[in-house]
Design a protein around this motif. Structure first.
Motif, PDB file in Angstrom:
ATOM      1  N   PRO A  36      12.506 -11.496   4.505  1.00  0.00           N
ATOM      2  CA  PRO A  36      12.592 -12.940   4.250  1.00  0.00           C
ATOM      3  C   PRO A  36      11.234 -13.532   3.866  1.00  0.00           C
ATOM      4  CG  PRO A  36      13.721 -12.355   6.294  1.00  0.00           C
ATOM      5  CD  PRO A  36      12.971 -11.138   5.836  1.00  0.00           C
ATOM      6  N   ALA A  37      11.158 -14.066   2.672  1.00  0.00           N
ATOM      7  CA  ALA A  37       9.914 -14.659   2.169  1.00  0.00           C
ATOM      8  C   ALA A  37       9.631 -15.968   2.888  1.00  0.00           C
ATOM      9  CB  ALA A  37      10.020 -14.890   0.672  1.00  0.00           C
ATOM     10  N   PRO A  38       8.381 -16.410   2.866  1.00  0.00           N
ATOM     11  CA  PRO A  38       8.049 -17.688   3.507  1.00  0.00           C
ATOM     12  C   PRO A  38       8.839 -18.828   2.881  1.00  0.00           C
ATOM     13  CG  PRO A  38       6.052 -16.514   2.870  1.00  0.00           C
ATOM     14  CD  PRO A  38       7.200 -15.769   2.278  1.00  0.00           C
ATOM     15  N   PRO A  39       9.318 -19.747   3.704  1.00  0.00           N
ATOM     16  CA  PRO A  39      10.009 -20.918   3.164  1.00  0.00           C
ATOM     17  C   PRO A  39       9.055 -21.736   2.287  1.00  0.00           C
ATOM     18  CG  PRO A  39      10.124 -20.868   5.573  1.00  0.00           C
ATOM     19  CD  PRO A  39       9.237 -19.757   5.156  1.00  0.00           C
ATOM     20  N   LEU A  49      -0.401 -16.557   4.309  1.00  0.00           N
ATOM     21  CA  LEU A  49       0.803 -15.733   4.344  1.00  0.00           C
ATOM     22  C   LEU A  49       0.893 -14.806   3.140  1.00  0.00           C
ATOM     23  CD1 LEU A  49       3.443 -18.401   5.432  1.00  0.00           C
ATOM     24  CD2 LEU A  49       2.134 -16.843   6.873  1.00  0.00           C
ATOM     25  N   LEU A  50       0.262 -15.213   2.053  1.00  0.00           N
ATOM     26  CA  LEU A  50       0.343 -14.446   0.814  1.00  0.00           C
ATOM     27  C   LEU A  50      -0.907 -13.598   0.559  1.00  0.00           C
ATOM     28  CD1 LEU A  50       1.929 -17.238  -1.392  1.00  0.00           C
ATOM     29  CD2 LEU A  50       3.081 -15.464  -0.062  1.00  0.00           C
ATOM     30  N   ARG A  51      -1.917 -13.747   1.409  1.00  0.00           N
ATOM     31  CA  ARG A  51      -3.151 -12.972   1.250  1.00  0.00           C
ATOM     32  C   ARG A  51      -2.986 -11.564   1.799  1.00  0.00           C
ATOM     33  NH1 ARG A  51      -8.108 -16.388   3.381  1.00  0.00           N
ATOM     34  NH2 ARG A  51      -9.110 -14.408   2.940  1.00  0.00           N
ATOM     35  N   HIS A  52      -3.763 -10.648   1.284  1.00  0.00           N
ATOM     36  CA  HIS A  52      -3.753  -9.268   1.752  1.00  0.00           C
ATOM     37  C   HIS A  52      -4.724  -9.163   2.921  1.00  0.00           C
ATOM     38  CE1 HIS A  52      -1.949  -7.333  -2.064  1.00  0.00           C
ATOM     39  NE2 HIS A  52      -1.539  -8.574  -1.930  1.00  0.00           N
ATOM     40  N   LEU A  53      -4.184  -9.382   4.120  1.00  0.00           N
ATOM     41  CA  LEU A  53      -5.005  -9.397   5.332  1.00  0.00           C
ATOM     42  C   LEU A  53      -4.574  -8.270   6.268  1.00  0.00           C
ATOM     43  CD1 LEU A  53      -4.837 -13.238   5.997  1.00  0.00           C
ATOM     44  CD2 LEU A  53      -6.782 -11.984   5.072  1.00  0.00           C
ATOM     45  N   GLY A  54      -5.534  -7.730   6.996  1.00  0.00           N
ATOM     46  CA  GLY A  54      -5.221  -6.743   8.011  1.00  0.00           C
ATOM     47  C   GLY A  54      -4.536  -7.418   9.190  1.00  0.00           C
ATOM     48  N   VAL A  55      -3.682  -6.667   9.866  1.00  0.00           N
ATOM     49  CA  VAL A  55      -2.949  -7.229  10.997  1.00  0.00           C
ATOM     50  C   VAL A  55      -2.549  -6.113  11.963  1.00  0.00           C
ATOM     51  CG1 VAL A  55      -0.647  -7.078   9.923  1.00  0.00           C
ATOM     52  CG2 VAL A  55      -1.080  -8.813  11.645  1.00  0.00           C
ATOM     53  N   PHE A  56      -2.524  -6.452  13.245  1.00  0.00           N
ATOM     54  CA  PHE A  56      -1.988  -5.572  14.276  1.00  0.00           C
ATOM     55  C   PHE A  56      -0.894  -6.321  15.016  1.00  0.00           C
ATOM     56  CE2 PHE A  56      -5.693  -3.232  13.351  1.00  0.00           C
ATOM     57  CZ  PHE A  56      -5.544  -1.958  13.879  1.00  0.00           C
ATOM     58  N   VAL A  57       0.169  -5.613  15.372  1.00  0.00           N
ATOM     59  CA  VAL A  57       1.222  -6.160  16.224  1.00  0.00           C
ATOM     60  C   VAL A  57       1.194  -5.360  17.520  1.00  0.00           C
ATOM     61  CG1 VAL A  57       3.688  -6.564  16.514  1.00  0.00           C
ATOM     62  CG2 VAL A  57       2.624  -6.916  14.268  1.00  0.00           C
ATOM     63  N   SER A  71      -2.966  -2.417  10.494  1.00  0.00           N
ATOM     64  CA  SER A  71      -3.777  -1.997   9.356  1.00  0.00           C
ATOM     65  C   SER A  71      -5.030  -2.862   9.357  1.00  0.00           C
ATOM     66  CB  SER A  71      -3.003  -2.158   8.053  1.00  0.00           C
ATOM     67  OG  SER A  71      -2.640  -3.503   7.833  1.00  0.00           O
ATOM     68  N   ILE A  72      -6.168  -2.226   9.233  1.00  0.00           N
ATOM     69  CA  ILE A  72      -7.434  -2.945   9.282  1.00  0.00           C
ATOM     70  C   ILE A  72      -7.635  -3.772   8.026  1.00  0.00           C
ATOM     71  CG2 ILE A  72      -9.938  -2.651   9.391  1.00  0.00           C
ATOM     72  CD1 ILE A  72      -9.356  -0.131  11.116  1.00  0.00           C
ATOM     73  N   VAL A  73      -7.180  -3.245   6.909  1.00  0.00           N
ATOM     74  CA  VAL A  73      -7.263  -3.955   5.634  1.00  0.00           C
ATOM     75  C   VAL A  73      -5.859  -4.075   5.078  1.00  0.00           C
ATOM     76  CG1 VAL A  73      -8.205  -3.880   3.299  1.00  0.00           C
ATOM     77  CG2 VAL A  73      -9.563  -3.015   5.205  1.00  0.00           C
ATOM     78  N   GLY A  74      -5.461  -5.261   4.685  1.00  0.00           N
ATOM     79  CA  GLY A  74      -4.118  -5.466   4.154  1.00  0.00           C
ATOM     80  C   GLY A  74      -3.969  -4.916   2.742  1.00  0.00           C
ATOM     81  N   GLN A  75      -2.850  -4.248   2.497  1.00  0.00           N
ATOM     82  CA  GLN A  75      -2.543  -3.710   1.177  1.00  0.00           C
ATOM     83  C   GLN A  75      -1.403  -4.468   0.510  1.00  0.00           C
ATOM     84  OE1 GLN A  75      -4.493  -1.249  -0.094  1.00  0.00           O
ATOM     85  NE2 GLN A  75      -5.652  -1.424   1.810  1.00  0.00           N
ATOM     86  N   GLU A  76      -0.932  -5.508   1.179  1.00  0.00           N
ATOM     87  CA  GLU A  76       0.200  -6.297   0.683  1.00  0.00           C
ATOM     88  C   GLU A  76       0.101  -7.677   1.308  1.00  0.00           C
ATOM     89  OE1 GLU A  76       3.674  -4.239   2.141  1.00  0.00           O
ATOM     90  OE2 GLU A  76       2.752  -3.995   4.083  1.00  0.00           O
ATOM     91  N   PRO A  77       0.905  -8.636   0.858  1.00  0.00           N
ATOM     92  CA  PRO A  77       0.855  -9.961   1.482  1.00  0.00           C
ATOM     93  C   PRO A  77       1.070  -9.871   3.000  1.00  0.00           C
ATOM     94  CG  PRO A  77       2.117 -10.055  -0.546  1.00  0.00           C
ATOM     95  CD  PRO A  77       1.829  -8.596  -0.284  1.00  0.00           C
ATOM     96  N   LEU A  78       0.395 -10.742   3.712  1.00  0.00           N
ATOM     97  CA  LEU A  78       0.416 -10.719   5.176  1.00  0.00           C
ATOM     98  C   LEU A  78       1.818 -10.669   5.752  1.00  0.00           C
ATOM     99  CD1 LEU A  78      -1.029 -10.900   7.919  1.00  0.00           C
ATOM    100  CD2 LEU A  78      -0.947 -13.391   7.674  1.00  0.00           C
ATOM    101  N   TYR A  79       2.735 -11.487   5.237  1.00  0.00           N
ATOM    102  CA  TYR A  79       4.068 -11.526   5.840  1.00  0.00           C
ATOM    103  C   TYR A  79       4.770 -10.169   5.720  1.00  0.00           C
ATOM    104  CZ  TYR A  79       6.655 -12.132   1.408  1.00  0.00           C
ATOM    105  OH  TYR A  79       7.223 -11.963   0.176  1.00  0.00           O
ATOM    106  N   LEU A  80       4.549  -9.438   4.614  1.00  0.00           N
ATOM    107  CA  LEU A  80       5.142  -8.101   4.472  1.00  0.00           C
ATOM    108  C   LEU A  80       4.456  -7.105   5.408  1.00  0.00           C
ATOM    109  CD1 LEU A  80       5.490  -7.900   0.577  1.00  0.00           C
ATOM    110  CD2 LEU A  80       7.303  -8.341   2.259  1.00  0.00           C
ATOM    111  N   ASN A  81       3.152  -7.242   5.555  1.00  0.00           N
ATOM    112  CA  ASN A  81       2.391  -6.376   6.445  1.00  0.00           C
ATOM    113  C   ASN A  81       2.859  -6.553   7.889  1.00  0.00           C
ATOM    114  OD1 ASN A  81       0.448  -4.460   7.077  1.00  0.00           O
ATOM    115  ND2 ASN A  81      -1.293  -5.791   6.678  1.00  0.00           N
ATOM    116  N   ILE A  82       3.093  -7.784   8.304  1.00  0.00           N
ATOM    117  CA  ILE A  82       3.573  -8.039   9.674  1.00  0.00           C
ATOM    118  C   ILE A  82       4.953  -7.421   9.880  1.00  0.00           C
ATOM    119  CG2 ILE A  82       4.457  -9.888  11.181  1.00  0.00           C
ATOM    120  CD1 ILE A  82       1.905 -11.432  10.529  1.00  0.00           C
ATOM    121  N   TRP A  83       5.816  -7.534   8.896  1.00  0.00           N
ATOM    122  CA  TRP A  83       7.152  -6.939   8.999  1.00  0.00           C
ATOM    123  C   TRP A  83       7.039  -5.433   9.268  1.00  0.00           C
ATOM    124  CZ3 TRP A  83      12.154  -8.743   8.943  1.00  0.00           C
ATOM    125  CH2 TRP A  83      13.167  -7.806   8.766  1.00  0.00           C
ATOM    126  N   ARG A  84       6.205  -4.745   8.488  1.00  0.00           N
ATOM    127  CA  ARG A  84       6.045  -3.298   8.641  1.00  0.00           C
ATOM    128  C   ARG A  84       5.357  -2.924   9.950  1.00  0.00           C
ATOM    129  NH1 ARG A  84       3.298  -0.062   6.056  1.00  0.00           N
ATOM    130  NH2 ARG A  84       1.658  -1.408   5.275  1.00  0.00           N
TER     131      ARG A  84
END
Length: 192
Positions: A36-39, A49-57, A71-84
């Motif tokens: 689901p894309a950002p509203p 939300l659309l930037r390629h940012l690193g994220v940990f869950v 992921s320390i460095v984002g390879q895709e938009p943040l919202y997709l990275n969080i999903w994965r």
């Protein structure tokens, strides 16, 4: 080093729901054709939300770690990275068996850590426990800790650096050795 983005409450809520939806889909065996894309209400100029940012869950149960992948460095938009990363933390952390539906229903806590830029640490004495996350690379090994880890463990700076070495499978003073690379970052952490 400094902050280069911030989130609105609506963006944090969206990312929290997204992480939970990802885990629930995995628990229920649902195939999701599209994340689901950002509203539109969250689409603003320079939205993180659309930037390629690193994220940990991070997943915890009763205060005990149950999974943490990122992921320390984002390879895709943040919202997709969080999903994965949410699904990976729940089902693919090699330290734990896959999360079960029973565990999920019993007060699982999620935290999202969005990473600011990773840069070389100019001086280990400048590392502030609770503010800086660290990455160590040495002899084809690496280890990473989020900024909140040394606080949770009650470590001072020295113990933080030594435990980072241990996490990488190295001796406790490896961070001081010629050829060792120490990087630092900050993170914006919020509950999901």
């Amino acid at each position: 080093m400094g902050t280069s983005f911030n989130f609105t409450d609506g963006e944090k809520n969206y990312l929290s729901r997204l992480a939970r939806m990802s885990i629930e889909a995995g628990l229920l065996g649902k195939v999701v054709d599209a994340v689901p894309a950002p509203p539109e209400t969250l689409e603003r100029p320079q939205s993180p939300l659309l930037r390629h940012l690193g994220v940990f869950v991070t997943i915890s149960i009763a205060g005990a770690l149950r999974g943490c992948i990122g992921s320390i460095v984002g390879q895709e938009p943040l919202y997709l990275n969080i999903w994965r990363m949410a699904a990976s933390a729940a089902f693919s952390d090699p330290r734990f068996p896959p999360l079960t539906l029973d565990e999920w229903r019993n007060n699982v806590e999620l935290a999202i850590s969005v990473l600011y830029e990773l840069t070389p640490c100019p001086d280990p004495e400048a590392v502030e426990v609770g503010r800086h996350g660290l990455v160590l690379q040495y002899q084809s090994r690496s280890g990473v800790f989020l900024p909140q880890v040394p606080v949770e463990q009650g470590w001072n700076r020295q113990a933080y650096l030594e435990n980072l070495c241990f996490k990488a499978g190295l001796s406790k003073d490896s961070w001081q050795q010629p050829g060792a690379s120490l990087f630092w970052f900050e993170a914006l952490v919020f509950p999901a």
